[in-house]
Design an enzyme around this catalytic site. Structure first.
Site, PDB file in Angstrom:
ATOM      1  N   HIS A 137       0.832  -1.206   0.000  1.00 32.83           N
ATOM      2  CA  HIS A 137       0.000   0.000   0.000  1.00 32.83           C
ATOM      3  C   HIS A 137       0.871   1.264   0.000  1.00 32.83           C
ATOM      4  O   HIS A 137       0.659   2.177  -0.796  1.00 32.83           O
ATOM      5  CB  HIS A 137      -0.926   0.006   1.213  1.00 32.83           C
ATOM      6  CG  HIS A 137      -1.619   1.315   1.423  1.00 32.83           C
ATOM      7  ND1 HIS A 137      -2.723   1.706   0.696  1.00 32.83           N
ATOM      8  CD2 HIS A 137      -1.322   2.353   2.249  1.00 32.83           C
ATOM      9  CE1 HIS A 137      -3.085   2.922   1.078  1.00 32.83           C
ATOM     10  NE2 HIS A 137      -2.254   3.343   2.023  1.00 32.83           N
ATOM     11  N   HIS A 142       1.334   5.050  -2.440  1.00 32.81           N
ATOM     12  CA  HIS A 142       1.599   6.450  -2.072  1.00 32.81           C
ATOM     13  C   HIS A 142       2.815   7.065  -2.747  1.00 32.81           C
ATOM     14  O   HIS A 142       2.831   8.262  -3.045  1.00 32.81           O
ATOM     15  CB  HIS A 142       1.823   6.578  -0.560  1.00 32.81           C
ATOM     16  CG  HIS A 142       0.565   6.542   0.244  1.00 32.81           C
ATOM     17  ND1 HIS A 142      -0.326   7.584   0.276  1.00 32.81           N
ATOM     18  CD2 HIS A 142       0.035   5.578   1.046  1.00 32.81           C
ATOM     19  CE1 HIS A 142      -1.347   7.280   1.066  1.00 32.81           C
ATOM     20  NE2 HIS A 142      -1.146   6.056   1.551  1.00 32.81           N
ATOM     21  N   SER A 204      -4.138   0.600  -4.639  1.00 36.05           N
ATOM     22  CA  SER A 204      -3.587  -0.617  -4.044  1.00 36.05           C
ATOM     23  C   SER A 204      -4.667  -1.676  -3.799  1.00 36.05           C
ATOM     24  O   SER A 204      -4.388  -2.700  -3.190  1.00 36.05           O
ATOM     25  CB  SER A 204      -2.827  -0.279  -2.748  1.00 36.05           C
ATOM     26  OG  SER A 204      -3.656   0.394  -1.823  1.00 36.05           O
TER      27      SER A 204
HETATM   28  N1  HBI Z   1       1.022   6.424   9.781  1.00 35.71           N
HETATM   29  N2  HBI Z   1       2.651   5.162   8.747  1.00 35.71           N
HETATM   30  C1  HBI Z   1       1.515   5.865   8.674  1.00 35.71           C
HETATM   31  N3  HBI Z   1       0.903   5.989   7.483  1.00 35.71           N
HETATM   32  C2  HBI Z   1      -0.260   6.687   7.364  1.00 35.71           C
HETATM   33  O1  HBI Z   1      -0.817   6.793   6.259  1.00 35.71           O
HETATM   34  C3  HBI Z   1      -0.811   7.283   8.509  1.00 35.71           C
HETATM   35  C4  HBI Z   1      -0.130   7.121   9.721  1.00 35.71           C
HETATM   36  N4  HBI Z   1      -0.640   7.673  10.832  1.00 35.71           N
HETATM   37  C5  HBI Z   1      -1.830   8.452  10.815  1.00 35.71           C
HETATM   38  C6  HBI Z   1      -2.496   8.526   9.514  1.00 35.71           C
HETATM   39  N5  HBI Z   1      -1.981   7.982   8.466  1.00 35.71           N
HETATM   40  C7  HBI Z   1      -3.843   9.167   9.399  1.00 35.71           C
HETATM   41  O2  HBI Z   1      -4.348   9.474  10.641  1.00 35.71           O
HETATM   42  C8  HBI Z   1      -4.010  10.387   8.473  1.00 35.71           C
HETATM   43  O3  HBI Z   1      -5.123  11.078   8.879  1.00 35.71           O
HETATM   44  C9  HBI Z   1      -2.980  11.364   8.363  1.00 35.71           C
HETATM   45 FE    FE Z   2      -2.392   5.150   2.994  1.00 34.81          FE
END
Ligand code: HBI
Ligand code: FE
Length: 298
Positions: A137, A142, A204
């Site tokens: 993913h 991303h 994904s």
């Molecule tokens: N941590 N590793 C990772 N990847 C994410 O996409 C991610 C996260 N922590 C919080 C989060 N996304 C979400 O809470 C979004 O709202 C930013």
């Molecule tokens: Fe994501």
């Protein structure tokens, strides 16, 4: 995957997304040599399947960036090799992490142009669905658009906005999180060739790649910042609504202003259900690039 390199889940945390695992926030070196043949095979299977499906469905920028970065079905990419290309293109760096991070840590990474990538890949029995982000993913979904200068700036601006919203309070954070969800994760883009996918959560997923563009069930609504911030979302099923941008420039421009007064104004506004169409929404139909204002006397 042996136990020495198994993900270290440290605690669970109650959030607006339910009871979710939170991992150590440390940055980890990608343990590339310890990926098994099964791990590489999982990457290959998923990569091949999604690339085939996404020709003509994902945005051109996304597909071209995967090629430019040298991602392929052949094997799990090395973060350090991707970083050479990515760093030169937009100054972003991939950092290995154990999984989902606490929001503030995540925002801080983005604000500093670091994208956290989960180092482990799902098990073979999780090919079609995994509830949390894994390497497929994060990397397949991303990372490619971080090669696009405008999108790369948008992501960093989002990180800075996240740090600010976190300081303002939980309501502001909830409104901002919806923006990430409906753009970075589940966004569609209108192109001269028709609607295309750019959201990582869609690209994904085999099922949602087809559903988001071709099913008549979900709403596809023109991008509107406040409309998005008011709209609830589902994490356990395909989305009931997708928001459609015209360009990455539109995304960047619409999110350039300070959100503080917007958060304040939104406090007086009701949250909207995930699946409603409101007066004033621009509605797009399945598989086409045609949009028109809904709610008029068409
Ligand atoms: N941590 N590793 C990772 N990847 C994410 O996409 C991610 C996260 N922590 C919080 C989060 N996304 C979400 O809470 C979004 O709202 C930013
Ligand atoms: Fe994501």
């Amino acid at each position: 995957m042996d136990t020495a390199t198994a993900p270290r889940r440290v605690e669970h945390q109650q959030t607006d997304k339910g009871y979710v695992p939170v991992y150590t926030t440390a940055i980890v070196e990608q343990p590339w040599d310890s990926y098994t043949a099964d791990d590489h095979a999982t990457w290959s299977t998923l990569y091949q399947r999604q690339r085939e499906l996404l020709e003509g469905r994902a945005s051109r920028e996304f597909l071209q960036a995967q090629d430019e970065m040298g991602m392929s079905a052949h094997m799990i990419p090395r973060f350090d090799q991707l970083n050479e290309v990515l760093g030169a293109a937009t100054g972003w760096t991939l950092v290995g992490v154990e999984g989902l991070l606490p929001e503030l840590d995540f925002f801080d990474h983005l604000a500093n142009r670091r994208f956290p990538v989960t180092w482990w890949i799902r098990r073979p029995d999780q090919i079609d669905y995994i509830a949390e982000p894994d390497m497929f993913h994060d990397l397949f979904g991303h990372v490619p658009l971080l090669m696009n200068p405008v999108f790369a700036d948008y992501m960093a601006a989002y990180g800075r906005g996240g740090v600010k919203a976190h300081a303002i309070g939980p309501e502001a954070l909830q409104h901002l999180t919806r923006l990430y969800w409906y753009t970075v994760e589940f966004g569609l883009i209108n192109t001269p060739e028709g609607l295309r996918i750019y959201g990582a959560g869609i690209v994904s997923s085999k099922g949602e790649s087809l559903y988001s563009l071709e099913s008549d069930a979900p709403n596809r609504i023109g991008f509107d910042l406040e409309r998005i911030m008011r709209t609830r979302y589902r994490i356990d099923t395909f989305q009931k609504t997708y928001f459609v941008i015209d360009s990455f420039e539109q995304l960047m421009q619409a999110t350039a202003p300070d959100f503080t007064p917007i958060y304040a104004a939104l406090e007086a506004q009701p949250h909207l259900p995930a699946g409603d169409v409101q007066d004033g929404d621009t509605v797009f139909h399945a598989g086409t690039g045609e949009g028109w204002a809904d709610g008029g006397d068409v």
